[in-house]
Design a protein around this motif. Structure first.
Motif, PDB file in Angstrom:
ATOM      1  N   ILE A 156       0.841  -1.192   0.000  1.00 53.64           N
ATOM      2  CA  ILE A 156       0.000   0.000   0.000  1.00 53.64           C
ATOM      3  C   ILE A 156       0.880   1.248   0.000  1.00 53.64           C
ATOM      4  N   LEU A 157       0.680   2.088  -1.033  1.00 52.14           N
ATOM      5  CA  LEU A 157       1.459   3.316  -1.175  1.00 52.14           C
ATOM      6  C   LEU A 157       0.600   4.573  -1.061  1.00 52.14           C
ATOM      7  N   ALA A 158      -0.720   4.431  -1.036  1.00 55.59           N
ATOM      8  CA  ALA A 158      -1.640   5.565  -0.878  1.00 55.59           C
ATOM      9  C   ALA A 158      -2.995   5.039  -0.420  1.00 55.59           C
ATOM     10  N   ALA A 159      -3.805   5.933   0.157  1.00 56.71           N
ATOM     11  CA  ALA A 159      -5.107   5.527   0.693  1.00 56.71           C
ATOM     12  C   ALA A 159      -6.191   6.508   0.280  1.00 56.71           C
ATOM     13  N   ALA A 160      -7.306   5.955  -0.212  1.00 60.02           N
ATOM     14  CA  ALA A 160      -8.495   6.732  -0.573  1.00 60.02           C
ATOM     15  C   ALA A 160      -9.594   6.422   0.434  1.00 60.02           C
ATOM     16  N   LEU A 195     -18.168   1.538  -4.467  1.00 55.89           N
ATOM     17  CA  LEU A 195     -17.881   0.240  -5.086  1.00 55.89           C
ATOM     18  C   LEU A 195     -16.863   0.321  -6.218  1.00 55.89           C
ATOM     19  N   PRO A 196     -16.953   1.297  -7.144  1.00 58.66           N
ATOM     20  CA  PRO A 196     -15.950   1.347  -8.218  1.00 58.66           C
ATOM     21  C   PRO A 196     -14.520   1.452  -7.711  1.00 58.66           C
ATOM     22  N   MET A 197     -14.283   2.275  -6.686  1.00 56.39           N
ATOM     23  CA  MET A 197     -12.898   2.415  -6.217  1.00 56.39           C
ATOM     24  C   MET A 197     -12.469   1.220  -5.365  1.00 56.39           C
ATOM     25  N   LEU A 198     -13.397   0.582  -4.660  1.00 50.85           N
ATOM     26  CA  LEU A 198     -13.024  -0.616  -3.900  1.00 50.85           C
ATOM     27  C   LEU A 198     -12.563  -1.723  -4.839  1.00 50.85           C
ATOM     28  N   VAL A 199     -13.192  -1.796  -6.005  1.00 51.05           N
ATOM     29  CA  VAL A 199     -12.842  -2.825  -6.985  1.00 51.05           C
ATOM     30  C   VAL A 199     -11.566  -2.473  -7.738  1.00 51.05           C
ATOM     31  N   SER A 200     -11.372  -1.185  -8.029  1.00 54.64           N
ATOM     32  CA  SER A 200     -10.235  -0.785  -8.870  1.00 54.64           C
ATOM     33  C   SER A 200      -8.926  -0.715  -8.099  1.00 54.64           C
ATOM     34  N   CYS A 201      -8.994  -0.490  -6.795  1.00 56.63           N
ATOM     35  CA  CYS A 201      -7.765  -0.415  -5.995  1.00 56.63           C
ATOM     36  C   CYS A 201      -7.290  -1.817  -5.617  1.00 56.63           C
ATOM     37  N   GLN A 239       1.373  10.060   7.832  1.00 61.12           N
ATOM     38  CA  GLN A 239       2.804  10.259   8.053  1.00 61.12           C
ATOM     39  C   GLN A 239       3.649   9.280   7.249  1.00 61.12           C
ATOM     40  N   HIS A 240       3.003   8.260   6.697  1.00 64.21           N
ATOM     41  CA  HIS A 240       3.712   7.220   5.944  1.00 64.21           C
ATOM     42  C   HIS A 240       3.390   7.227   4.450  1.00 64.21           C
ATOM     43  N   ILE A 241       2.143   7.516   4.108  1.00 57.75           N
ATOM     44  CA  ILE A 241       1.727   7.478   2.705  1.00 57.75           C
ATOM     45  C   ILE A 241       0.768   8.636   2.425  1.00 57.75           C
ATOM     46  N   PRO A 242       0.579   9.015   1.145  1.00 57.21           N
ATOM     47  CA  PRO A 242      -0.438  10.012   0.822  1.00 57.21           C
ATOM     48  C   PRO A 242      -1.836   9.481   1.155  1.00 57.21           C
ATOM     49  N   PRO A 300      -3.314   2.599  -8.914  1.00 56.46           N
ATOM     50  CA  PRO A 300      -4.375   2.185  -7.980  1.00 56.46           C
ATOM     51  C   PRO A 300      -4.171   0.797  -7.394  1.00 56.46           C
ATOM     52  N   PHE A 301      -3.434  -0.072  -8.098  1.00 53.56           N
ATOM     53  CA  PHE A 301      -3.143  -1.396  -7.544  1.00 53.56           C
ATOM     54  C   PHE A 301      -2.413  -1.287  -6.216  1.00 53.56           C
ATOM     55  N   ASN A 302      -1.669  -0.214  -6.023  1.00 55.98           N
ATOM     56  CA  ASN A 302      -0.939  -0.006  -4.782  1.00 55.98           C
ATOM     57  C   ASN A 302      -1.643   0.967  -3.841  1.00 55.98           C
ATOM     58  N   MET A 303      -2.950   1.059  -3.990  1.00 55.44           N
ATOM     59  CA  MET A 303      -3.755   1.880  -3.091  1.00 55.44           C
ATOM     60  C   MET A 303      -4.752   1.006  -2.333  1.00 55.44           C
ATOM     61  N   VAL A 304      -5.139   1.499  -1.168  1.00 57.56           N
ATOM     62  CA  VAL A 304      -6.267   0.925  -0.437  1.00 57.56           C
ATOM     63  C   VAL A 304      -7.419   1.916  -0.520  1.00 57.56           C
ATOM     64  N   ALA A 305      -8.612   1.417  -0.744  1.00 51.12           N
ATOM     65  CA  ALA A 305      -9.821   2.242  -0.743  1.00 51.12           C
ATOM     66  C   ALA A 305     -10.752   1.726   0.340  1.00 51.12           C
ATOM     67  N   ILE A 306     -11.344   2.653   1.084  1.00 52.81           N
ATOM     68  CA  ILE A 306     -12.230   2.277   2.186  1.00 52.81           C
ATOM     69  C   ILE A 306     -13.527   3.062   2.062  1.00 52.81           C
TER      70      ILE A 306
END
Length: 254
Positions: A7-11, A205-211, A38-41, A192-198
């Motif tokens: 995980i390099l970023a979080a939405a 739903l679109p971002m939960l699936v795409s991340c 403090q660790h990722i965008p 987005p593969f290296n992102m987490v979406a919550i």
């Protein structure tokens, strides 16, 4: 067995995820997001208008570009301006608002200079996003079905946690939280593969699936929970803080 992505970023969705019905950020959630940023965008990804995204981003001291208007608008929280938009378009805007006026449904519409909540304040139909508000689910479904045949727009249903009613979000065809997340990813140089979406609702739903990793809040609809890699506790139980501390942080590079 597939390896979980780094995980390099979080939405993070806003309503029902960062904030509950009281529209406040709990101390546990604030601390968890502060630690994460403090660790990722970290960026908010909300269907709300820019002013709300800016308000909460600044409360959380987030400096990454923030996503609002259901994925159609990216704002710089430091300068307080939009840096990228995908407008709904004049024809679709007029079509939607004419229908909302006819059936007497409240709305909020974003445009380049702010927001409109009544028809006299709509400027030249040049809108970024329209959200029909405060409907019971049957009325929301009927409205969504009415516009489902218009392929020039995206129509997504979302719960309103602050009152338990429903909204229908209208954006340009193909524009949703996933496309907005991808656009922010291009800015950050992060796939987005290296992102987490919550998130907790259909518009998440679109971002939960795409991340690479999707996390659903505990009271999300079944379709959202089924698509998620992990299910957090309820927002009232500081579910986001638990998800960040127990699931996300261990997957961030040291």
């Amino acid at each position: 067995m597939l390896t979980s992505p780094t995980i390099l970023a979080a939405a993070l969705d806003l309503d029902g995820t960062i904030i509950g019905p009281d529209e406040k950020i709990s101390s546990a959630v604030h601390e968890a997001i502060t630690r994460l940023s403090q660790h990722i965008p970290v960026f908010i990804a909300t269907g709300r208008e820019p002013a709300d995204a800016l308000h909460y981003a600044r409360k959380l001291n987030l400096t990454t570009p923030q996503l609002c208007d259901g994925g159609a608008n990216i704002i710089d929280p430091i300068r307080g301006i939009s840096t990228w938009t995908e407008p709904l378009g004049r024809d679709s805007s007029k079509l939607v608002l004419t229908k909302l006026k006819a059936i007497g449904v409240a709305f909020v519409a974003t445009h380049a200079n702010g927001t409109a909540r009544n028809f006299d304040d709509v400027p030249n139909w040049d809108l970024i996003r329209v959200s029909a508000l405060d409907m019971d689910e049957d009325k929301a479904d009927t409205l969504a079905n009415h516009f489902s045949r218009y392929d020039q727009m995206t129509v997504i249903k979302a719960i309103l946690p602050y009152n338990g009613l429903w909204a229908i979000d209208f954006t340009l065809a193909g524009v949703n939280k996933a496309t907005g997340v991808s656009q922010i990813g291009q800015t950050l140089g992060i796939d987005p593969f290296n992102m987490v979406a919550i998130g907790d609702s259909y518009n998440d739903l679109p971002m939960l699936v795409s991340c690479g990793i999707g996390i659903a809040m505990g009271d999300a609809p079944e379709e959202v929970i089924t698509a998620a890699d992990f299910v957090a506790p309820l927002v009232e139980d500081d579910g986001l803080a638990m998800a960040i501390n127990s699931y996300v942080m261990p997957r961030i590079p040291s």
